[in-house]
Write an enzyme that holds these catalytic residues in place. Structure first.
Site, short mmCIF file in Angstrom:
data_model
loop_
_atom_site.label_atom_id
_atom_site.label_comp_id
_atom_site.label_asym_id
_atom_site.label_seq_id
_atom_site.Cartn_x
_atom_site.Cartn_y
_atom_site.Cartn_z
N HIS A 27 -6.02 0.40 2.88
CA HIS A 27 -4.88 0.83 3.72
C HIS A 27 -4.69 2.34 3.68
O HIS A 27 -4.03 2.90 4.56
CB HIS A 27 -3.59 0.17 3.26
CG HIS A 27 -3.30 -1.17 3.86
ND1 HIS A 27 -3.25 -1.38 5.22
CD2 HIS A 27 -3.02 -2.37 3.29
CE1 HIS A 27 -2.95 -2.66 5.46
NE2 HIS A 27 -2.80 -3.28 4.30
N GLU A 35 -3.74 -4.48 9.55
CA GLU A 35 -4.27 -5.48 8.62
C GLU A 35 -5.70 -5.92 8.92
O GLU A 35 -6.49 -6.17 8.01
CB GLU A 35 -3.33 -6.69 8.53
CG GLU A 35 -1.95 -6.35 7.96
CD GLU A 35 -1.96 -5.78 6.54
OE1 GLU A 35 -2.96 -5.93 5.82
OE2 GLU A 35 -0.94 -5.16 6.16
N ASP A 60 8.57 -9.69 10.37
CA ASP A 60 7.93 -10.47 9.31
C ASP A 60 7.20 -11.70 9.89
O ASP A 60 6.23 -12.19 9.30
CB ASP A 60 9.04 -10.94 8.37
CG ASP A 60 8.52 -11.24 6.98
OD1 ASP A 60 7.70 -10.44 6.49
OD2 ASP A 60 8.92 -12.26 6.40
N HIS A 82 -8.13 -4.08 -1.04
CA HIS A 82 -7.36 -4.20 0.20
C HIS A 82 -6.30 -3.09 0.30
O HIS A 82 -6.24 -2.37 1.30
CB HIS A 82 -6.70 -5.58 0.26
CG HIS A 82 -5.83 -5.79 1.46
ND1 HIS A 82 -6.28 -6.40 2.60
CD2 HIS A 82 -4.55 -5.45 1.71
CE1 HIS A 82 -5.32 -6.43 3.50
NE2 HIS A 82 -4.25 -5.86 2.99
N GLU A 83 -5.50 -2.95 -0.72
CA GLU A 83 -4.43 -1.94 -0.66
C GLU A 83 -5.01 -0.53 -0.59
O GLU A 83 -4.49 0.34 0.11
CB GLU A 83 -3.46 -2.08 -1.84
CG GLU A 83 -2.83 -3.47 -2.02
CD GLU A 83 -2.25 -4.09 -0.76
OE1 GLU A 83 -1.88 -3.35 0.17
OE2 GLU A 83 -2.19 -5.34 -0.69
N GLU A 124 0.79 -1.23 0.00
CA GLU A 124 0.00 0.00 0.00
C GLU A 124 0.83 1.28 0.00
O GLU A 124 0.55 2.20 0.78
CB GLU A 124 -0.93 -0.03 1.22
CG GLU A 124 -0.22 0.02 2.60
CD GLU A 124 0.19 -1.32 3.18
OE1 GLU A 124 0.41 -2.28 2.40
OE2 GLU A 124 0.29 -1.43 4.42
N TYR A 168 -4.52 -10.61 9.98
CA TYR A 168 -5.47 -10.33 8.90
C TYR A 168 -6.87 -10.83 9.25
O TYR A 168 -7.83 -10.07 9.26
CB TYR A 168 -5.02 -11.03 7.61
CG TYR A 168 -3.81 -10.38 6.97
CD1 TYR A 168 -3.95 -9.52 5.89
CD2 TYR A 168 -2.52 -10.63 7.44
CE1 TYR A 168 -2.85 -8.93 5.29
CE2 TYR A 168 -1.41 -10.04 6.85
CZ TYR A 168 -1.58 -9.19 5.77
OH TYR A 168 -0.50 -8.59 5.19
N1 BES Z 1 1.05 -4.39 3.83
C1 BES Z 1 0.80 -5.69 3.32
C2 BES Z 1 2.04 -6.39 2.85
C3 BES Z 1 3.11 -6.57 3.90
C4 BES Z 1 2.82 -6.86 5.21
C5 BES Z 1 4.43 -6.46 3.53
C6 BES Z 1 3.83 -7.02 6.16
C7 BES Z 1 5.44 -6.61 4.48
C8 BES Z 1 5.14 -6.90 5.79
C9 BES Z 1 -0.23 -5.67 2.19
O1 BES Z 1 -1.25 -4.76 2.39
C10 BES Z 1 -0.89 -7.01 2.15
O2 BES Z 1 -1.51 -7.35 3.12
N2 BES Z 1 -0.77 -7.73 1.04
C11 BES Z 1 -1.38 -9.03 0.87
C12 BES Z 1 -2.62 -8.93 0.03
C13 BES Z 1 -3.92 -8.85 0.75
C14 BES Z 1 -5.08 -8.93 -0.23
C15 BES Z 1 -4.10 -9.80 1.88
C16 BES Z 1 -0.43 -9.90 0.10
O3 BES Z 1 0.53 -9.38 -0.45
O4 BES Z 1 -0.65 -11.09 0.03
ZN ZN Z 2 -2.54 -5.36 3.97
#
Ligand code: BES
Ligand code: ZN
Length: 634
Positions: free
Chosen positions: A330, A349, A407, A326-327, A302, A415
């Site tokens: 954010h 999330e 991470d 989703h993005e 995002e 989520y």
């Molecule tokens: N912000 C996250 C990606 C992220 C989280 C990167 C933690 C690094 C550390 C992003 O918004 C996200 O949640 N992406 C998901 C997609 C979503 C539809 C669940 C993904 O990339 O799978």
């Molecule tokens: Zn996210």
């Protein structure tokens, strides 16, 4: 008093500094940060939150604006330049501390004068603190530096045939510090300007006001007026084209994908309007989407004004736009109201998944959003099963990631447990009241950090002030307790139930493959069917399915992924060439982990390692980190 207060990590917490400065969890937009009364208000409401994943000490000195000048060198694989920060300091501040990770620091100046600096020892995940002595009233710190060719945030995609090279960053959670010295804590916000030099023929893009056309000399300027935390700093450089898809929305993609992307995301503006209708005016002016190379380790990121996305969501039929919802969500939950530390990641999330589903419901209807919610529930139950015994604390919404890689917090708990908790509150108080509350929450805490304890306090004085309601929700069980509390809302999707019934009948031999309504099913139904096939489904039955629907040729990568995972578990070899080419092309961790894991669990490690050896050089560090561990790669 919250639990961070006595952490004692920084013995020299300056009380005077705390009074002078907003806490890192409570920094306001620039306009009201200067007036004494606004400051006093912030301090009154403030709680000290220490971010265990940053060396910065914002109570003593913190950055408020960045002026970045940088050169991107594809041959050396480095970013070098100068980061000049405007800073705010406490009355008795003695130093300002930045986060760095494998950066070479070439020189530092304070208010234009060359200055001393020291780099502390490297710590796992965190890198090294860069400490710069300052005296009272210091205003500007400039740091000249070069990044490491192996910097974890960066992926350098080499030119191939007539395809130009590509570079992109992935800063979340704590990787911004691998490409710029910065106070890399989500509670510290700053605005920025940038001047970036990239090779001729490439366009540079950032999480900022962006160019819409190629500049022949490769120089680009950027401006981000709203203050953002470092994890939302982003840069990409590639041969991309720009295409408007709405008044405030456009897509950027390489020439081969621009038409497909413009069609696939043709509804972006509708999503944006639906989002604003739900929870208030969009604060970032434009909302554009950049399609990255397939090596991007996530589905989406995002980055403000410019979401970065994997090309694997281009299905040809707009079936995977939930990721964009989703993005986009954010832009409120996360980018406006930001988790103060990575232990509070669920605040980013969980609200975003909730908001995503509300956008999907508004634009595509409740039937679609309930199918998504059902899949989310399944993902959550599976995740709880997977981590409950190993690490029960990781199933709490509030995490304890000190000493670990943040991470590790990126699981379905933040989520989907987050989502169901928020949905429970909605269902308990009623949608009208909940929506008004949520709009208010975003408005009240816009451009501020939020930690779990403070959020709980806020809830108790607002949405859940009535004791009966509070008891019905049972906050503690959700936030500080394991697994799934018994009052978890139930989802029901008749269409998903029909799929489950069809699958059961097919597996029991009561119906034939030809009877399955595959062609009437949308993506969520097909995905449910394939991902719930029994692990020991026979090669014969897999052949039947493949012959009937040519699943290996689908353009929907979620369906393809579910199919290939089952193919591995069934030993269905006709799918293996596609599996191999997929794993070499695509670096999205959500797909890689289950596919490699399936090979590992079915004694096909030779194949896994042979593919990984070829694919690994093309993956991002976020993906190799996980896969190296899974496959025991050294
Ligand atoms: N912000 C996250 C990606 C992220 C989280 C990167 C933690 C690094 C550390 C992003 O918004 C996200 O949640 N992406 C998901 C997609 C979503 C539809 C669940 C993904 O990339 O799978
Ligand atoms: Zn996210």
């Amino acid at each position: 008093m919250n639990q961070y207060h006595h952490s004692g990590r920084f013995s020299g917490l300056l009380i005077a500094a705390a009074i002078m400065l907003a806490s890192c969890a409570d920094q306001a937009a620039p306009n009201d940060s200067t007036t004494p009364s606004a400051k006093a208000q912030r301090i009154a409401a403030m709680k000290q939150v220490t971010d265990q994943h940053s060396f910065a000490r914002p109570e003593e000195a913190r950055i408020v604006h960045l002026d970045w000048s940088a050169r991107i060198d594809f041959d050396a694989r480095t970013i070098s330049g100068t980061a000049t920060y405007d800073i705010e300091t406490a009355a008795d501040a003695q130093r300002i501390v930045f986060d760095t990770h494998e950066l070479t620091i070439e020189g530092v100046s304070v208010d234009g004068q060359p200055a001393e600096f020291s780099l502390g020892d490297a710590q796992p995940f965190l890198g090294r603190p860069l400490s710069i002595p300052i005296s009272t009233g210091a205003k500007k710190v400039a740091i000249q530096y070069t990044s490491d060719p192996g910097a974890d945030a960066l992926l350098w995609v080499e030119a191939q045939g007539d395809k130009a090279p590509f570079l992109f960053t992935q800063s979340q959670a704590i990787l911004a510090r691998t490409w710029i010295p910065v106070q890399d804590s989500p509670g510290i916000r700053f605005s920025y300007d940038a001047d970036v030099q990239v090779p001729e023929g490439l366009m540079a893009l950032m999480s900022a006001e962006n160019p819409t056309a190629m500049n022949p000399d490769g120089r680009y300027s950027f401006k981000m007026e709203q203050p953002i935390p470092a994890y939302l700093l982003a840069l990409a450089a590639g041969q991309v084209e720009y295409r408007d898809v709405g008044e405030r929305c456009a897509v950027y993609a390489v020439p081969e994908l621009i038409d497909a992307a413009a069609y696939e995301f043709g509804e972006m503006e509708q999503l944006l309007l639906a989002a604003e209708e739900l929870y208030g005016t969009y604060a970032w002016d434009r909302y554009d989407l950049l399609i990255l190379p397939a090596a991007f380790p996530f589905g989406g990121m995002e980055n403000p004004r410019l979401t970065f996305a994997t090309p694997t969501i281009i299905a040809g039929d707009r079936s995977l736009v939930a990721l964009v919802a989703h993005e986009l969500a954010h832009s409120w939950s996360g980018n406006l109201v930001t988790n103060a530390t990575w232990d509070d990641f669920w605040l980013n999330e969980g609200f975003t998944v909730y908001f995503e589903q509300r956008i999907m419901e508004a634009v595509y209807g409740r039937e679609t959003s309930e199918m998504l919610a059902t899949l989310s529930y399944q993902g959550l139950v599976d995740e709880v099963d997977a981590i409950q015994d190993l690490n029960p604390d990781d199933t709490h919404l509030k995490l304890h990631l000190q000493g670990r890689n943040p991470d590790d917090g990126m699981t379905a708990i933040a989520y989907d447990k987050g989502y169901f908790f928020i949905r429970l509150m909605e269902e308990t108080v009623g949608r009208a009241r909940f929506d008004a509350w949520l709009s208010d929450y975003f408005a009240t805490y816009a451009f501020k950090g939020m930690d779990t304890e403070r959020f709980v306090d806020y809830l108790k004085t607002t949405l859940l002030s009535d004791p009966t309601t509070l008891a019905a929700v049972n906050l503690d069980a959700w936030i500080y307790g394991p697994g799934l509390p018994p009052n978890c809302p139930s989802v029901s999707s008749p269409r998903i139930q029909n799929v489950d019934a069809a699958l059961a009948a097919w597996e029991a031999g009561e119906t034939s493959t030809a009877d399955l309504p595959w062609n009437d099913w949308v993506y969520q139904e097909r995905y449910r069917f394939l991902s719930n096939l029994a692990d020991d489904t026979s090669v014969e039955r897999m052949t039947e399915l493949d012959n009937a629907w040519e699943i290996g040729a689908t353009g929907n990568n979620e369906i393809l992924f579910a199919w290939m995972e089952q193919a591995v578990r069934s030993g269905y070899q006709p799918a293996y060439p596609r599996l191999e080419s997929f794993l070499i092309e695509v670096g999205r961790r959500k797909f890689l982990t289950p596919l490699y894991r399936a090979m590992k669990e079915t004694d096909q490690m030779d194949m896994a390692l042979a593919i990984y050896k070829q694919a690994r050089p093309g993956y991002h560090a976020v993906a190799t980190g996980t896969m190296d561990e899974l496959l025991g790669w050294e």
